[in-house]
Motif scaffolding. Structure first.
Motif, short mmCIF file in Angstrom:
data_model
loop_
_atom_site.label_atom_id
_atom_site.label_comp_id
_atom_site.label_asym_id
_atom_site.label_seq_id
_atom_site.Cartn_x
_atom_site.Cartn_y
_atom_site.Cartn_z
N HIS A 72 0.83 -1.20 0.00
CA HIS A 72 0.00 0.00 0.00
C HIS A 72 0.87 1.26 0.00
O HIS A 72 0.45 2.30 -0.53
CB HIS A 72 -0.93 0.02 1.21
CG HIS A 72 -2.01 -1.01 1.16
ND1 HIS A 72 -1.89 -2.26 1.71
CD2 HIS A 72 -3.24 -0.96 0.59
CE1 HIS A 72 -3.00 -2.93 1.50
NE2 HIS A 72 -3.84 -2.18 0.82
N LEU A 148 -13.10 0.42 -9.59
CA LEU A 148 -12.57 1.60 -8.90
C LEU A 148 -13.16 2.91 -9.42
O LEU A 148 -13.05 3.94 -8.75
CB LEU A 148 -11.04 1.65 -9.04
CG LEU A 148 -10.25 0.44 -8.56
CD1 LEU A 148 -8.76 0.65 -8.80
CD2 LEU A 148 -10.53 0.15 -7.09
N TRP A 179 -0.17 -1.62 -8.06
CA TRP A 179 -0.99 -1.16 -6.94
C TRP A 179 -2.48 -1.33 -7.23
O TRP A 179 -3.27 -1.68 -6.34
CB TRP A 179 -0.67 0.31 -6.63
CG TRP A 179 -1.74 0.96 -5.83
CD1 TRP A 179 -1.92 0.88 -4.47
CD2 TRP A 179 -2.83 1.77 -6.33
NE1 TRP A 179 -3.05 1.59 -4.11
CE2 TRP A 179 -3.61 2.13 -5.23
CE3 TRP A 179 -3.19 2.20 -7.60
CZ2 TRP A 179 -4.75 2.93 -5.36
CZ3 TRP A 179 -4.32 2.98 -7.74
CH2 TRP A 179 -5.09 3.34 -6.63
N ALA A 183 -5.92 -2.62 -5.05
CA ALA A 183 -7.10 -1.79 -4.86
C ALA A 183 -8.36 -2.47 -5.38
O ALA A 183 -9.42 -2.45 -4.74
CB ALA A 183 -6.89 -0.44 -5.55
N GLU A 186 -9.26 -5.54 -3.00
CA GLU A 186 -9.83 -5.15 -1.71
C GLU A 186 -11.24 -4.58 -1.87
O GLU A 186 -12.10 -4.78 -1.01
CB GLU A 186 -8.90 -4.17 -1.00
CG GLU A 186 -7.60 -4.84 -0.57
CD GLU A 186 -6.67 -3.94 0.22
OE1 GLU A 186 -5.84 -4.48 0.97
OE2 GLU A 186 -6.78 -2.70 0.08
N LYS A 187 -11.49 -3.88 -2.98
CA LYS A 187 -12.84 -3.37 -3.23
C LYS A 187 -13.80 -4.54 -3.50
O LYS A 187 -14.96 -4.52 -3.05
CB LYS A 187 -12.81 -2.42 -4.43
CG LYS A 187 -14.14 -1.74 -4.75
CD LYS A 187 -14.45 -0.63 -3.77
CE LYS A 187 -15.69 0.15 -4.20
NZ LYS A 187 -15.40 1.04 -5.36
#
Length: 202
Positions: A72, A148, A179, A183, A186-187
């Motif tokens: 992160h 995202l 990265w 993201a 995790e979403k």
């Protein structure tokens, strides 16, 4: 919340740009490997990607030039065109307790195996799981757009990843790709799957 199944190139192009806000670390010397791998070994989840200098000759494929491993806070751009795939790096890629998230993982692993053989463990391929959330797209760009709501640029994809110095644009592109995998993952985990939302069980 549910995700849309598809998105057009035109719609994706209108989204705000995604970019990695952490520290980008160029790794091109053997002396850096120990500290890099100490940081990576302390992580629960890592974004994973590779870049290869494009070949414009039929049947010719270059070796992996860059391995991106992102936390992160930091993204390590490991220049495999300048150094070997060291054992501590193989230990990270073989550790089942460190989850490595990528897109088209099989292709990246196959390319890394050309450099050195290792037993890959702990990998999750977004392309293999995203259908559980009703998303039909498989490219990182479109997965990022849908999940995202951001645009991942592909402008540097065909640039020279074996150049003497990576440009700031190349560095940001490479770091953002790795990265973004974290993201997106995790979403997804924070969102019920289609089966869960409908009450369906396996």
């Amino acid at each position: 919340m549910t995700f849309r199944s598809t998105i057009s190139n035109e719609e994706a192009a209108q989204l705000p740009a995604a970019h990695f806000d952490g520290q980008i670390v160029i790794v091109d010397s053997d002396e850096q490997i120990e500290s890099v791998c100490q940081d990576l070994a302390s992580q629960r989840i890592i974004g994973f990607d590779t870049e290869t200098r494009p070949s414009f000759k039929a049947g010719q494929m270059n070796k992996v030039a860059l391995l991106q491993l992102s936390t992160h806070e930091r993204c390590y751009l490991i220049r495999l065109c300048r150094m070997k795939l060291h054992n501590p790096l193989l230990a990270i890629l073989s550790n089942p307790d460190i989850i490595k998230i990528g897109a088209d993982v099989e292709g990246d692993i196959r390319a890394l195996h050309v450099l050195r053989h290792f037993r890959e463990r702990g990998f999750i391929d977004l392309q293999r799981i995203i259908a559980d959330w009703g998303v039909e797209e498989k490219s990182l760009r479109k997965m990022a757009a849908i999940v995202l709501g951001e645009r991942v640029s592909k402008a540097q994809r065909l640039s020279n990843w074996e150049a003497a110095v990576l440009t700031p644009q190349q560095q940001m592109y490479a770091a953002t790709d790795a990265w973004a995998c974290i993201a997106i993952y995790e979403k997804l985990l924070a969102t019920p799957t289609c089966r869960a939302a409908s009450g369906e069980t396996k």
